[in-house]
Design a protein around this motif. Structure first.
Motif, mmCIF file in Angstrom:
data_model
loop_
_atom_site.group_PDB
_atom_site.id
_atom_site.type_symbol
_atom_site.label_atom_id
_atom_site.label_comp_id
_atom_site.label_asym_id
_atom_site.label_seq_id
_atom_site.Cartn_x
_atom_site.Cartn_y
_atom_site.Cartn_z
ATOM 1 N N ILE B 45 0.841 -1.192 0.000
ATOM 2 C CA ILE B 45 0.000 0.000 0.000
ATOM 3 C C ILE B 45 0.879 1.245 0.000
ATOM 4 O O ILE B 45 1.918 1.290 0.653
ATOM 5 N N MET B 46 0.455 2.224 -0.771
ATOM 6 C CA MET B 46 1.161 3.507 -0.803
ATOM 7 C C MET B 46 0.336 4.567 -0.083
ATOM 8 O O MET B 46 0.811 5.258 0.811
ATOM 9 N N PHE B 47 -0.898 4.707 -0.508
ATOM 10 C CA PHE B 47 -1.770 5.749 0.035
ATOM 11 C C PHE B 47 -3.189 5.200 0.190
ATOM 12 O O PHE B 47 -3.613 4.324 -0.552
ATOM 13 N N THR B 59 5.636 4.806 3.794
ATOM 14 C CA THR B 59 6.931 5.446 3.529
ATOM 15 C C THR B 59 7.190 5.509 2.040
ATOM 16 O O THR B 59 7.862 4.656 1.472
ATOM 17 N N VAL B 60 6.583 6.487 1.432
ATOM 18 C CA VAL B 60 6.693 6.699 -0.002
ATOM 19 C C VAL B 60 7.405 8.033 -0.208
ATOM 20 O O VAL B 60 7.109 8.998 0.493
ATOM 21 N N PRO B 61 8.361 8.103 -1.154
ATOM 22 C CA PRO B 61 9.033 9.394 -1.392
ATOM 23 C C PRO B 61 8.040 10.500 -1.698
ATOM 24 O O PRO B 61 6.987 10.259 -2.305
ATOM 25 N N PHE B 64 5.965 11.318 -4.891
ATOM 26 C CA PHE B 64 4.659 10.742 -5.191
ATOM 27 C C PHE B 64 3.603 11.557 -4.456
ATOM 28 O O PHE B 64 3.656 11.689 -3.232
ATOM 29 N N SER B 65 2.667 12.105 -5.201
ATOM 30 C CA SER B 65 1.627 12.897 -4.549
ATOM 31 C C SER B 65 0.263 12.473 -5.073
ATOM 32 O O SER B 65 -0.036 12.611 -6.260
ATOM 33 N N PRO B 66 -0.573 11.946 -4.186
ATOM 34 C CA PRO B 66 -1.933 11.609 -4.579
ATOM 35 C C PRO B 66 -2.808 12.855 -4.572
ATOM 36 O O PRO B 66 -2.584 13.785 -3.799
ATOM 37 N N ASN B 79 6.699 12.929 -9.577
ATOM 38 C CA ASN B 79 7.666 13.907 -10.085
ATOM 39 C C ASN B 79 9.058 13.280 -10.150
ATOM 40 O O ASN B 79 9.390 12.373 -9.391
ATOM 41 N N SER B 80 9.846 13.794 -11.070
ATOM 42 C CA SER B 80 11.261 13.400 -11.166
ATOM 43 C C SER B 80 11.426 11.887 -11.118
ATOM 44 O O SER B 80 12.106 11.339 -10.249
ATOM 45 N N LEU B 81 10.806 11.224 -12.065
ATOM 46 C CA LEU B 81 10.790 9.766 -12.071
ATOM 47 C C LEU B 81 12.193 9.164 -12.057
ATOM 48 O O LEU B 81 13.118 9.673 -12.705
#
Lengths: 114, 110
Positions: B45-47, B59-61, B64-66, B79-81
């Motif tokens: 799970i991320m979000f 704990t996601v960089p 990554f913005s939902p 961003n900034s893949l």
């Protein structure tokens, strides 16, 4: 740290026989368990679930058994059919979820041989 | 009629680019998620969003913005893949103890 473990990456079963997929968990806060089935290039689809107040749940050819003391659950498919060939994920969720966070195992690839 | 749909299905992009993956559910669920399946096949799970509010952020960089414009949508902006972002990303929604997943977006960063 894997909180949900599926130690068998793959399983082959003859059509018509029983498939048994196993799953172990370490987090004692988990109290709701699910099995998902996943075909290639598709998302996981819900198969069957069990809460910790039960030790067995049956739905057609699929039965999930839960052994809380051993922190172990298993999925039985009988009779197995070729269409059951897929990756099966075990998942667990903690109690008290207004939110609902699933922790998944790595999956077991089931191949049912005609 | 697709319950949880995410687009695109495949996304190939260069390092350093910014990209978005969209997700929509027509199930009327209150809760939506983003999961990442990495090269080791773990689904993590991320979000998680409930009624447009962020409730789980693993704990996601922060690249990554939902974004949840409404209850039926949860988009993922990256961003900034980086090369390590290559994975399959699954959107999901849930109600009453069961999650429904989208078909996944295979992101390849080159």
């Amino acid at each position: 740290d894997q909180q949900v473990k599926q130690n068998s990456p793959s399983l082959s079963v003859q059509e018509g026989r029983i498939s048994i997929l196993n799953c172990d968990y370490t987090n004692s806060m988990f109290d709701y368990f699910l099995w998902y089935k996943k075909y290639p290039a598709e998302g996981p689809t819900f198969l069957i679930s069990i809460s910790s107040i039960k030790d067995k749940n049956e739905d057609g050819r699929f039965t999930v058994f839960l052994n809380k003391s051993a922190k172990h659950l298993s999925l039985h498919i009988v009779p197995s059919q070729p269409g059951d060939s897929a990756v099966y994920f075990c998942a667990a969720a903690p109690r008290g979820a207004g939110s609902y966070q699933l922790t998944f195992g790595k999956g077991t690839k089931l191949s049912v041989i005609p | 009629d697709t319950a949880v749909s995410q687009t695109p299905k495949y996304l190939v992009t260069q390092m350093g680019n910014d990209k978005s993956i969209k997700c929509e559910q027509n199930l009327g669920h209150d809760t939506m998620y983003w999961y990442k399946q990495d090269s080791k096949k773990f689904l993590k799970i991320m979000f998680s969003y409930n009624n447009k509010e962020l409730i789980i952020n693993e704990t996601v960089p922060n690249r990554f913005s939902p974004k949840s414009p409404d209850k039926a949508h949860l988009n993922l902006h990256i961003n900034s893949l980086e090369l390590g972002d290559s994975a399959v990303y699954f959107c999901a929604s849930s109600q009453a103890g069961q999650a429904f997943f989208g078909q996944g977006t295979r992101l390849t960063v080159v």
